[in-house]
Design a protein around this motif. Sequence first.
Motif, PDB file in Angstrom:
ATOM      1  N   ASN A  95       0.808  -1.233   0.000  1.00  0.00           N
ATOM      2  CA  ASN A  95       0.000   0.000   0.000  1.00  0.00           C
ATOM      3  C   ASN A  95       0.841   1.284   0.000  1.00  0.00           C
ATOM      4  N   PRO A  96       1.853   1.382  -0.863  1.00  0.00           N
ATOM      5  CA  PRO A  96       2.656   2.616  -0.879  1.00  0.00           C
ATOM      6  C   PRO A  96       1.966   3.721  -1.692  1.00  0.00           C
ATOM      7  N   ASP A  97       2.357   4.976  -1.457  1.00  0.00           N
ATOM      8  CA  ASP A  97       1.989   6.079  -2.344  1.00  0.00           C
ATOM      9  C   ASP A  97       3.185   7.019  -2.434  1.00  0.00           C
ATOM     10  N   GLU A  98       3.010   8.162  -3.103  1.00  0.00           N
ATOM     11  CA  GLU A  98       4.149   9.036  -3.383  1.00  0.00           C
ATOM     12  C   GLU A  98       4.762   9.651  -2.128  1.00  0.00           C
ATOM     13  N   ASN A  99       4.083   9.559  -1.000  1.00  0.00           N
ATOM     14  CA  ASN A  99       4.607  10.140   0.233  1.00  0.00           C
ATOM     15  C   ASN A  99       5.653   9.250   0.922  1.00  0.00           C
ATOM     16  N   TYR A 100       5.774   8.007   0.464  1.00  0.00           N
ATOM     17  CA  TYR A 100       6.626   7.039   1.170  1.00  0.00           C
ATOM     18  C   TYR A 100       7.932   6.796   0.422  1.00  0.00           C
ATOM     19  N   THR A 101       9.004   6.691   1.188  1.00  0.00           N
ATOM     20  CA  THR A 101      10.309   6.302   0.658  1.00  0.00           C
ATOM     21  C   THR A 101      10.906   5.228   1.565  1.00  0.00           C
ATOM     22  N   ARG A 119      15.155   5.036  -1.824  1.00  0.00           N
ATOM     23  CA  ARG A 119      14.345   4.725  -2.995  1.00  0.00           C
ATOM     24  C   ARG A 119      12.884   5.041  -2.719  1.00  0.00           C
ATOM     25  N   PRO A 120      12.109   5.373  -3.774  1.00  0.00           N
ATOM     26  CA  PRO A 120      10.660   5.503  -3.579  1.00  0.00           C
ATOM     27  C   PRO A 120      10.070   4.150  -3.193  1.00  0.00           C
ATOM     28  N   ALA A 121       9.024   4.171  -2.414  1.00  0.00           N
ATOM     29  CA  ALA A 121       8.490   2.936  -1.839  1.00  0.00           C
ATOM     30  C   ALA A 121       7.854   2.019  -2.867  1.00  0.00           C
ATOM     31  N   ASP A 122       7.550   2.535  -4.054  1.00  0.00           N
ATOM     32  CA  ASP A 122       6.944   1.676  -5.065  1.00  0.00           C
ATOM     33  C   ASP A 122       7.977   1.126  -6.049  1.00  0.00           C
ATOM     34  N   ASN A 123       9.270   1.391  -5.802  1.00  0.00           N
ATOM     35  CA  ASN A 123      10.329   0.885  -6.668  1.00  0.00           C
ATOM     36  C   ASN A 123      11.600   0.772  -5.828  1.00  0.00           C
ATOM     37  N   THR A 124      11.664  -0.295  -5.052  1.00  0.00           N
ATOM     38  CA  THR A 124      12.628  -0.318  -3.948  1.00  0.00           C
ATOM     39  C   THR A 124      13.910  -1.077  -4.233  1.00  0.00           C
ATOM     40  N   LYS A 125      14.050  -1.698  -5.370  1.00  0.00           N
ATOM     41  CA  LYS A 125      15.263  -2.463  -5.637  1.00  0.00           C
ATOM     42  C   LYS A 125      16.438  -1.527  -5.878  1.00  0.00           C
ATOM     43  N   VAL A 126      17.576  -1.809  -5.228  1.00  0.00           N
ATOM     44  CA  VAL A 126      18.726  -0.925  -5.330  1.00  0.00           C
ATOM     45  C   VAL A 126      20.005  -1.725  -5.125  1.00  0.00           C
ATOM     46  N   THR A 127      21.093  -1.286  -5.723  1.00  0.00           N
ATOM     47  CA  THR A 127      22.413  -1.871  -5.488  1.00  0.00           C
ATOM     48  C   THR A 127      23.311  -0.819  -4.860  1.00  0.00           C
ATOM     49  N   ILE A 128      23.905  -1.156  -3.723  1.00  0.00           N
ATOM     50  CA  ILE A 128      24.757  -0.235  -2.984  1.00  0.00           C
ATOM     51  C   ILE A 128      26.178  -0.793  -2.963  1.00  0.00           C
ATOM     52  N   HIS A 129      27.117   0.042  -3.319  1.00  0.00           N
ATOM     53  CA  HIS A 129      28.522  -0.381  -3.337  1.00  0.00           C
ATOM     54  C   HIS A 129      29.200   0.009  -2.024  1.00  0.00           C
ATOM     55  N   VAL A 130      29.900  -0.957  -1.442  1.00  0.00           N
ATOM     56  CA  VAL A 130      30.728  -0.708  -0.262  1.00  0.00           C
ATOM     57  C   VAL A 130      32.180  -0.887  -0.693  1.00  0.00           C
ATOM     58  N   GLN A 147       9.692   5.364   5.380  1.00  0.00           N
ATOM     59  CA  GLN A 147       9.458   6.699   5.907  1.00  0.00           C
ATOM     60  C   GLN A 147       8.306   7.387   5.169  1.00  0.00           C
ATOM     61  N   ARG A 148       7.535   8.113   5.941  1.00  0.00           N
ATOM     62  CA  ARG A 148       6.495   8.989   5.382  1.00  0.00           C
ATOM     63  C   ARG A 148       6.894  10.415   5.717  1.00  0.00           C
ATOM     64  N   ARG A 149       7.513  11.074   4.717  1.00  0.00           N
ATOM     65  CA  ARG A 149       8.092  12.404   4.923  1.00  0.00           C
ATOM     66  C   ARG A 149       9.121  12.330   6.052  1.00  0.00           C
ATOM     67  N   ASN A 150       8.914  12.959   7.181  1.00  0.00           N
ATOM     68  CA  ASN A 150       9.921  12.947   8.248  1.00  0.00           C
ATOM     69  C   ASN A 150       9.638  11.908   9.331  1.00  0.00           C
ATOM     70  N   GLU A 151       8.823  10.931   9.005  1.00  0.00           N
ATOM     71  CA  GLU A 151       8.365   9.998  10.039  1.00  0.00           C
ATOM     72  C   GLU A 151       8.669   8.562   9.636  1.00  0.00           C
ATOM     73  N   GLU A 152       9.251   7.809  10.566  1.00  0.00           N
ATOM     74  CA  GLU A 152       9.508   6.392  10.327  1.00  0.00           C
ATOM     75  C   GLU A 152       8.245   5.585  10.608  1.00  0.00           C
ATOM     76  N   CYS A 153       7.861   4.729   9.642  1.00  0.00           N
ATOM     77  CA  CYS A 153       6.620   3.963   9.771  1.00  0.00           C
ATOM     78  C   CYS A 153       6.842   2.474   9.998  1.00  0.00           C
ATOM     79  N   ASP A 154       7.877   1.926   9.403  1.00  0.00           N
ATOM     80  CA  ASP A 154       8.130   0.492   9.542  1.00  0.00           C
ATOM     81  C   ASP A 154       9.614   0.250   9.292  1.00  0.00           C
ATOM     82  N   GLU A 155      10.100  -0.892   9.780  1.00  0.00           N
ATOM     83  CA  GLU A 155      11.521  -1.193   9.649  1.00  0.00           C
ATOM     84  C   GLU A 155      11.734  -2.695   9.595  1.00  0.00           C
ATOM     85  N   VAL A 156      12.617  -3.128   8.684  1.00  0.00           N
ATOM     86  CA  VAL A 156      13.066  -4.514   8.638  1.00  0.00           C
ATOM     87  C   VAL A 156      14.581  -4.506   8.470  1.00  0.00           C
ATOM     88  N   SER A 157      15.215  -5.611   8.860  1.00  0.00           N
ATOM     89  CA  SER A 157      16.669  -5.680   8.737  1.00  0.00           C
ATOM     90  C   SER A 157      17.099  -7.116   8.496  1.00  0.00           C
TER      91      SER A 157
END
Length: 754
Positions: A189-195, A213-224, A245-255
């Motif tokens: 249930n993402p919309d444009e407000n979520y990243t 990343r925007p919440a509706d397109n979350t695949k990313v590759t990060i180089h270390v 995140q929804r603007r300045n607010e954390e809504c959910d977290e996984v790790s």
Amino acid sequence: MRNIICLNDNWKFIREDVGLPESLPESWETVNLPHTWNAIDGTDGNGSYYRGLCWYAKTFRTPKQPLQGGRTYVEILAAGQQATVYVNGTEVTYHEGGYSTFRADVTDLCKEDGENLLVVGCSNEELDHVYPASADFTFYGGLYRGVNLISVPNTHFDLDYYGGPGIMVTPTVAEANGANFEIETWVKNPDENYTVLYSIKDTAGKEVAGACRPADNTKVTIHVPTVTKWDMDNPYLYTVTAILQRRNEECDEVSARVGVRSFSVDPEKGFSINGVATPLRGVSRHQDIVYKGNALSKEEHYRDAEIIKELGANTIRLAHYQHNQYFYDACDELGFAIWAEIPFISVFKPGDKAHENCRSQMTELIVQNYNHPSIMFWGVSNEIFIGGASQELIERHHDLNDLSHKLDPTRLTTIAHVTMTPIESPIHGITDIESYNHYFGWYGGKMPWLDNFHKIHPEICLGMSEYGCEGIITYHGPNPACKDYSEEYQALYHEHMAKVFDERPYIWSSHVWNMFDFGCAARDEGGVKGRNNKGLVTMDRKTRKDSFYIYQAYWTTKPMVHVCGRRYAQRAGDTTEIRVYSNQPTVTLYLNGEAVETQTASKVFVFTVSLKDGFNTVMADAGEVQDSITLEKVEKEPSIYVLPEVNERNEGVANWFKTTGDMDLTAPMEFPEGKYSIKDTLEEIGENEGAFEVVATAFKIAMNMTLEKGEGMWNMMRAMKMEDMFKLAGDMLPKGFMESINQKLTKFSKKDKE
């Protein structure tokens, strides 16, 4: 924010099918999770255990959500073997498969205020289409891993896809000591407000890279740019966190905790990790403890892993099902290469519905465990070709292999072949790598088989997925022999096997069967009912058998020395043998404070000493380390040291094999039409009581195994032809034995059934 509430305390339970309760049944037994109803009868030796539908019930309050539209999930960490979940009288989900996590969104059934009734109907009854069907271990019933309530906002990381964590991380080695972390999350249930904000932290908690990343397109590759690689000696873990995140607010977290490593298997060089050849030598593990069944705590799972690390193993085959997340976590932290598998084992269930259960369990295994760096191999089946290689069964394996690669192209697939799988067979080459279950020196067979297979199939990466023998710490003697169940014979067996694998680097992995004794309610062998006693450690984890220490001598570098035979405490005779295991090159043996001899050897040191009357102290000195035992010289050793059945069996073998009136070892191999023979399956022979008695007697006398129709071992072997079963025993049987049994069977007509 996500809120995980543990619901493990104060459940009401009843061990019978009384139907769905309308309210919390106060008269039921109060239990805490994890819980199994087979903790006692699953291993007590009574020959069977309760397999049926039982009920659990508990009340809970709906978690308060700060945001409108929040969702509430029930999470069942495992339910053996199938379960139906109800909230306030309504069914919310049904799950088949006893070893994986499943969840259900129960939001719409929960009351805003007041108590909700959560009920789980859990069953370990056999169903025609659910695996495992029959196997050499107890199928414990119950909510044996716990239950959680998960509260999340309406927009949250996915909780619905096969019980997965909602995040998938694939680290790959890059140039110049760096690594690329491919990360994908799934947001509901993402919309444009979520990243989604990604963070990678090292083992000290320092952030080393990040992305958004925007919440509706979350695949990313990060180089270390610079990473520390994970391996079995240095299991270095990174923590990857995804914050919704929804603007300045954390809504959910996984790790997820992950490791950067590469690995490969070569048919000549064996296993390599990060480009370094590293033979995999280790054990298999079942998840039960005596009188607790499989309802283990987190601490008990970690203790098991620590004992295996103490052994020096660098690999574990997690038989024969998905294990607890705590154990996978421990393997990530301590450093093991893991073979994880599904319970597609022993007895094949034909049909699409049964195969869909295999596919579902494989999908859950991979989706739920993808992020664990310790897991390197997905096992598709174990000894499932015991009844023969039908075209349907071969096609099912191709499909499971393809499914595994589709879900996870980064790991290798493997299989555990039953010992009589032909060297030339259409089932070879389906999985990436292969292993065999061979019990050379216990059930039969000869070790040159390995080299012969490797010569015929130099293209196949060959491993040993099971090998072992029973060792019961009550039984001892100066002349250990196969099938005497003594601790001494088990140790001699493993001395030989450890050396065999140490000399064969092309064996990509070897896994002792088993690390711990485990429950098998149908077993009756060696005077101990209800258990398989092939463990290097007893089922209660209290005693490390002598065989434990031969592997410690081979696999560890920290100086160690162990004097064998401390439980063989009372000894008769003018002299006695003292065996010492050590990873040091030189050992000096002392008897009652006086040096007997100094030896230089590899791993195994054998001394002969003369004990004085009464008590004696035996001490081994290997430089930095010492070990000692106390022995008593007696006129006659205790009768308890010898299993009575061993003498009876030896006498029975002599009588059977040498009495010409009963056994004709020169009988011709003939197969008269309409008569039973060794070419018939055990199930076919079981239709005639006289013919079955011949076979059951042969099993008891030759292999000391009790065979009863309808029990677990019967279900596993009933589709096997008798000639294949005798081939399994191999050189343990005298020449002519198979012919003589065949002659006995041909006296019975197939017209004369029960």
